[in-house]
Design a protein around this motif. Sequence first.
Motif, short mmCIF file in Angstrom:
data_model
loop_
_atom_site.label_atom_id
_atom_site.label_comp_id
_atom_site.label_asym_id
_atom_site.label_seq_id
_atom_site.Cartn_x
_atom_site.Cartn_y
_atom_site.Cartn_z
N GLY A 155 0.81 -1.21 0.00
CA GLY A 155 0.00 0.00 0.00
C GLY A 155 0.84 1.26 0.00
N LEU A 156 1.94 1.26 0.76
CA LEU A 156 2.84 2.42 0.77
C LEU A 156 3.47 2.64 -0.59
CD1 LEU A 156 4.60 1.88 4.21
CD2 LEU A 156 2.99 3.70 3.62
N ALA A 157 3.86 1.54 -1.26
CA ALA A 157 4.43 1.65 -2.60
C ALA A 157 3.41 2.23 -3.57
CB ALA A 157 4.91 0.28 -3.09
N ALA A 158 2.16 1.77 -3.45
CA ALA A 158 1.10 2.29 -4.33
C ALA A 158 0.80 3.75 -4.06
CB ALA A 158 -0.17 1.45 -4.15
N GLU A 159 0.84 4.15 -2.78
CA GLU A 159 0.59 5.55 -2.42
C GLU A 159 1.68 6.46 -2.96
OE1 GLU A 159 -0.27 8.31 1.54
OE2 GLU A 159 0.13 6.17 1.74
N THR A 160 2.94 6.01 -2.88
CA THR A 160 4.05 6.80 -3.40
C THR A 160 3.96 6.93 -4.92
OG1 THR A 160 5.42 5.94 -1.61
CG2 THR A 160 6.55 7.05 -3.40
N PHE A 161 3.58 5.85 -5.58
CA PHE A 161 3.37 5.90 -7.03
C PHE A 161 2.24 6.87 -7.36
CE2 PHE A 161 1.10 4.11 -10.79
CZ PHE A 161 2.07 4.37 -11.73
N ASN A 162 1.19 6.86 -6.55
CA ASN A 162 0.07 7.78 -6.75
C ASN A 162 0.52 9.24 -6.62
OD1 ASN A 162 -2.81 8.24 -7.13
ND2 ASN A 162 -2.86 8.85 -4.98
#
Length: 232
Positions: free
Chosen positions: A176-183
Amino acid sequence: MQVFAILPWYDWLALLFFFAAWMGYAWFARYWGGKRPSLLATTNRYRRYWMLQATYRDPRMIDGIITQSLASSPSFFASATMIVIGGLLAALGTTDKAAEFVREIPFVTRTSMLVFELKVLVLLGIFVNAFFRFTWSMRQYTFASLVLGAMPPPAEFESGKFAREHYANRAGTLLGLAAETFNDGIRAYYFSFAAMAWIFSPLVFAIATAVVVGILYSREFGSQVLHVLRDD
């Protein structure tokens, strides 16, 4: 004070509104996402479901393939962002020709060479920020892959040696953190289009910023994709 004299007050006001809208929306998305389901929060729930299912599988080849596939998106955008940064640096080296070309565009506000360079520097800063976010997302997916690779066999979860829910939540949170940073990197791309509107006028710049915020809100909190994902 000489620095503030470079731009008229309405340009500074538009630029202040731009950064306030960007940072304000980022804070709002995190705060409001904790009260009302957002696209990121909803997909995070599926990430935890995914990692929970992974604790029952052995081997976990399919999970590794999916993680690698997810990491390819920030990798692609990081490479594309480097090309954009190179183009903007090249534009700074030929600002006279670039500014002359921009002046030929209808309805564009006439500005000095220094002001044009400042606008290019703002764009450059946006894409540098996006590059850092994409590369950090890539590293976070690497960390998630390590956790996935170190995941104990299903038998050790069943015996109680490892807590299944705790391990799945930890791995899901990393994803989720990786996805948030990508977002965050994608959001920088959205706001870069608003910054490009500054070439036309401060008013168009401010309107484009408001439009981008509206688009981001509709996609993160009111999209049809979110409705489908929440349809339990």
